[in-house]
Design a protein around this motif. Structure first.
Motif, PDB file in Angstrom:
ATOM      1  N   MET A   1       0.843  -1.172   0.000  1.00  0.00           N
ATOM      2  CA  MET A   1       0.000   0.000   0.000  1.00  0.00           C
ATOM      3  C   MET A   1       0.893   1.242   0.000  1.00  0.00           C
ATOM      4  SD  MET A   1      -3.013   1.092   2.622  1.00  0.00           S
ATOM      5  CE  MET A   1      -3.766  -0.463   2.321  1.00  0.00           C
ATOM      6  N   ALA A   2       0.482   2.221  -0.753  1.00  0.00           N
ATOM      7  CA  ALA A   2       1.250   3.465  -0.872  1.00  0.00           C
ATOM      8  C   ALA A   2       1.195   4.263   0.434  1.00  0.00           C
ATOM      9  CB  ALA A   2       0.705   4.304  -2.015  1.00  0.00           C
ATOM     10  N   PRO A   3       2.246   5.003   0.740  1.00  0.00           N
ATOM     11  CA  PRO A   3       2.258   5.804   1.970  1.00  0.00           C
ATOM     12  C   PRO A   3       1.066   6.756   2.088  1.00  0.00           C
ATOM     13  CG  PRO A   3       4.446   5.740   1.026  1.00  0.00           C
ATOM     14  CD  PRO A   3       3.523   5.075   0.030  1.00  0.00           C
ATOM     15  N   ARG A   4       0.670   7.361   0.984  1.00  0.00           N
ATOM     16  CA  ARG A   4      -0.450   8.306   1.050  1.00  0.00           C
ATOM     17  C   ARG A   4      -1.759   7.582   1.342  1.00  0.00           C
ATOM     18  NH1 ARG A   4      -0.004  13.242   2.840  1.00  0.00           N
ATOM     19  NH2 ARG A   4      -0.729  14.822   1.428  1.00  0.00           N
ATOM     20  N   GLU A   5      -1.902   6.360   0.836  1.00  0.00           N
ATOM     21  CA  GLU A   5      -3.099   5.568   1.155  1.00  0.00           C
ATOM     22  C   GLU A   5      -3.131   5.275   2.648  1.00  0.00           C
ATOM     23  OE1 GLU A   5      -3.565   3.182  -3.076  1.00  0.00           O
ATOM     24  OE2 GLU A   5      -2.311   2.347  -1.495  1.00  0.00           O
TER      25      GLU A   5
ATOM     26  N   LYS B   1      -6.640  18.096   6.334  1.00  0.00           N
ATOM     27  CA  LYS B   1      -5.495  17.732   7.178  1.00  0.00           C
ATOM     28  C   LYS B   1      -4.280  17.307   6.370  1.00  0.00           C
ATOM     29  CE  LYS B   1      -8.175  16.369  11.203  1.00  0.00           C
ATOM     30  NZ  LYS B   1      -8.456  15.303  12.171  1.00  0.00           N
ATOM     31  N   LEU B   2      -4.526  16.706   5.205  1.00  0.00           N
ATOM     32  CA  LEU B   2      -3.429  16.177   4.390  1.00  0.00           C
ATOM     33  C   LEU B   2      -3.124  17.042   3.170  1.00  0.00           C
ATOM     34  CD1 LEU B   2      -4.526  12.416   4.466  1.00  0.00           C
ATOM     35  CD2 LEU B   2      -2.691  13.488   5.797  1.00  0.00           C
ATOM     36  N   SER B   3      -3.773  18.184   3.074  1.00  0.00           N
ATOM     37  CA  SER B   3      -3.598  19.094   1.932  1.00  0.00           C
ATOM     38  C   SER B   3      -3.922  18.408   0.606  1.00  0.00           C
ATOM     39  CB  SER B   3      -2.176  19.667   1.899  1.00  0.00           C
ATOM     40  OG  SER B   3      -1.920  20.395   3.069  1.00  0.00           O
ATOM     41  N   LEU B   4      -5.068  17.716   0.596  1.00  0.00           N
ATOM     42  CA  LEU B   4      -5.549  17.048  -0.600  1.00  0.00           C
ATOM     43  C   LEU B   4      -6.981  17.476  -0.883  1.00  0.00           C
ATOM     44  CD1 LEU B   4      -4.467  13.387   0.303  1.00  0.00           C
ATOM     45  CD2 LEU B   4      -3.358  14.880  -1.368  1.00  0.00           C
ATOM     46  N   LEU B   5      -7.385  17.382  -2.128  1.00  0.00           N
ATOM     47  CA  LEU B   5      -8.781  17.616  -2.476  1.00  0.00           C
ATOM     48  C   LEU B   5      -9.614  16.427  -2.000  1.00  0.00           C
ATOM     49  CD1 LEU B   5      -8.402  18.900  -6.140  1.00  0.00           C
ATOM     50  CD2 LEU B   5      -9.022  20.239  -4.124  1.00  0.00           C
ATOM     51  N   PRO B   6     -10.866  16.659  -1.620  1.00  0.00           N
ATOM     52  CA  PRO B   6     -11.711  15.544  -1.194  1.00  0.00           C
ATOM     53  C   PRO B   6     -11.817  14.442  -2.262  1.00  0.00           C
ATOM     54  CG  PRO B   6     -12.753  17.616  -0.635  1.00  0.00           C
ATOM     55  CD  PRO B   6     -11.544  17.945  -1.464  1.00  0.00           C
ATOM     56  N   GLU B   7     -11.812  14.822  -3.522  1.00  0.00           N
ATOM     57  CA  GLU B   7     -11.874  13.843  -4.604  1.00  0.00           C
ATOM     58  C   GLU B   7     -10.621  12.963  -4.624  1.00  0.00           C
ATOM     59  OE1 GLU B   7     -12.302  17.160  -5.103  1.00  0.00           O
ATOM     60  OE2 GLU B   7     -14.475  17.190  -5.309  1.00  0.00           O
ATOM     61  N   THR B   8      -9.482  13.554  -4.288  1.00  0.00           N
ATOM     62  CA  THR B   8      -8.234  12.795  -4.230  1.00  0.00           C
ATOM     63  C   THR B   8      -8.273  11.831  -3.056  1.00  0.00           C
ATOM     64  OG1 THR B   8      -7.070  14.674  -5.199  1.00  0.00           O
ATOM     65  CG2 THR B   8      -5.715  12.990  -4.125  1.00  0.00           C
TER      66      THR B   8
ATOM     67  N   LYS C   1     -10.935  10.509  -1.813  1.00  0.00           N
ATOM     68  CA  LYS C   1     -11.862   9.456  -2.229  1.00  0.00           C
ATOM     69  C   LYS C   1     -11.151   8.437  -3.126  1.00  0.00           C
ATOM     70  CE  LYS C   1     -16.450   8.919  -4.230  1.00  0.00           C
ATOM     71  NZ  LYS C   1     -17.596   9.634  -4.786  1.00  0.00           N
ATOM     72  N   SER C   2     -10.310   8.918  -4.004  1.00  0.00           N
ATOM     73  CA  SER C   2      -9.556   8.045  -4.894  1.00  0.00           C
ATOM     74  C   SER C   2      -8.595   7.152  -4.107  1.00  0.00           C
ATOM     75  CB  SER C   2      -8.780   8.886  -5.908  1.00  0.00           C
ATOM     76  OG  SER C   2      -8.003   8.077  -6.742  1.00  0.00           O
ATOM     77  N   TYR C   3      -7.912   7.729  -3.131  1.00  0.00           N
ATOM     78  CA  TYR C   3      -7.007   6.941  -2.282  1.00  0.00           C
ATOM     79  C   TYR C   3      -7.791   5.893  -1.488  1.00  0.00           C
ATOM     80  CZ  TYR C   3      -2.813   9.761  -3.076  1.00  0.00           C
ATOM     81  OH  TYR C   3      -1.722  10.373  -3.634  1.00  0.00           O
ATOM     82  N   VAL C   4      -8.948   6.261  -0.972  1.00  0.00           N
ATOM     83  CA  VAL C   4      -9.776   5.310  -0.225  1.00  0.00           C
ATOM     84  C   VAL C   4     -10.190   4.160  -1.134  1.00  0.00           C
ATOM     85  CG1 VAL C   4     -11.989   4.964   0.958  1.00  0.00           C
ATOM     86  CG2 VAL C   4     -10.597   6.962   1.506  1.00  0.00           C
ATOM     87  N   ARG C   5     -10.656   4.475  -2.335  1.00  0.00           N
ATOM     88  CA  ARG C   5     -11.060   3.429  -3.290  1.00  0.00           C
ATOM     89  C   ARG C   5      -9.900   2.486  -3.598  1.00  0.00           C
ATOM     90  NH1 ARG C   5     -14.083   7.226  -6.364  1.00  0.00           N
ATOM     91  NH2 ARG C   5     -12.228   7.525  -7.620  1.00  0.00           N
ATOM     92  N   SER C   6      -8.727   3.066  -3.814  1.00  0.00           N
ATOM     93  CA  SER C   6      -7.549   2.264  -4.112  1.00  0.00           C
ATOM     94  C   SER C   6      -7.195   1.359  -2.941  1.00  0.00           C
ATOM     95  CB  SER C   6      -6.371   3.188  -4.454  1.00  0.00           C
ATOM     96  OG  SER C   6      -5.211   2.451  -4.707  1.00  0.00           O
ATOM     97  N   ALA C   7      -7.254   1.902  -1.738  1.00  0.00           N
ATOM     98  CA  ALA C   7      -6.954   1.111  -0.541  1.00  0.00           C
ATOM     99  C   ALA C   7      -7.981  -0.004  -0.366  1.00  0.00           C
ATOM    100  CB  ALA C   7      -6.919   2.009   0.690  1.00  0.00           C
ATOM    101  N   LEU C   8      -9.254   0.296  -0.604  1.00  0.00           N
ATOM    102  CA  LEU C   8     -10.298  -0.720  -0.503  1.00  0.00           C
ATOM    103  C   LEU C   8      -9.992  -1.882  -1.440  1.00  0.00           C
ATOM    104  CD1 LEU C   8     -13.570   1.447  -0.483  1.00  0.00           C
ATOM    105  CD2 LEU C   8     -12.625   0.176   1.429  1.00  0.00           C
ATOM    106  N   ARG C   9      -9.648  -1.547  -2.660  1.00  0.00           N
ATOM    107  CA  ARG C   9      -9.348  -2.560  -3.674  1.00  0.00           C
ATOM    108  C   ARG C   9      -8.143  -3.411  -3.236  1.00  0.00           C
ATOM    109  NH1 ARG C   9      -9.507   0.688  -7.488  1.00  0.00           N
ATOM    110  NH2 ARG C   9      -7.317   1.208  -7.605  1.00  0.00           N
ATOM    111  N   LYS C  10      -7.080  -2.764  -2.797  1.00  0.00           N
ATOM    112  CA  LYS C  10      -5.863  -3.485  -2.408  1.00  0.00           C
ATOM    113  C   LYS C  10      -6.079  -4.365  -1.180  1.00  0.00           C
ATOM    114  CE  LYS C  10      -2.606  -0.190  -4.355  1.00  0.00           C
ATOM    115  NZ  LYS C  10      -1.548   0.788  -4.049  1.00  0.00           N
ATOM    116  N   LEU C  11      -6.932  -3.934  -0.277  1.00  0.00           N
ATOM    117  CA  LEU C  11      -7.179  -4.688   0.949  1.00  0.00           C
ATOM    118  C   LEU C  11      -8.320  -5.695   0.806  1.00  0.00           C
ATOM    119  CD1 LEU C  11      -6.793  -1.750   3.466  1.00  0.00           C
ATOM    120  CD2 LEU C  11      -5.238  -3.701   3.205  1.00  0.00           C
ATOM    121  N   GLY C  12      -9.008  -5.665  -0.333  1.00  0.00           N
ATOM    122  CA  GLY C  12     -10.136  -6.562  -0.543  1.00  0.00           C
ATOM    123  C   GLY C  12     -11.320  -6.211   0.334  1.00  0.00           C
ATOM    124  N   ALA C  13     -11.453  -4.941   0.653  1.00  0.00           N
ATOM    125  CA  ALA C  13     -12.530  -4.474   1.525  1.00  0.00           C
ATOM    126  C   ALA C  13     -13.648  -3.854   0.691  1.00  0.00           C
ATOM    127  CB  ALA C  13     -11.991  -3.442   2.515  1.00  0.00           C
TER     128      ALA C  13
END
Length: 66
Positions: A1-5, A24-31, A33-45
């Motif tokens: 998993m990537a550090p940002r995820e 808090k992380l200086s990211l757009l909410p859409e970004t 959301k993208s990290y969350v989706r990616s993490a979900l996929r990688k973790l099988g959640a």
């Protein structure tokens, strides 16, 4: 998993919304959301909560506590 995820999942674990985590992380909410989706996929959640639990389980297992 990537550090940002990991950073994003940490904020999710603290109960932050995408907008709050983004601020808090200086990211757009859409970004966030993208990290969350990616993490979900990688973790099988299927949901944010599952991803947080899976990530925490991985941390515990790798620390030797399991």
């Amino acid at each position: 998993m990537a550090p940002r995820e990991r950073d994003v999942l940490e904020q999710v674990a603290l109960g932050c919304s995408n907008a709050e985590a983004g601020r808090k992380l200086s990211l757009l909410p859409e970004t966030v959301k993208s990290y969350v989706r990616s993490a979900l996929r990688k973790l099988g959640a299927r949901a944010r909560f599952e991803a947080v639990v899976a990530r925490m389980s991985t941390d515990v297992a790798s620390s030797g506590w399991a």
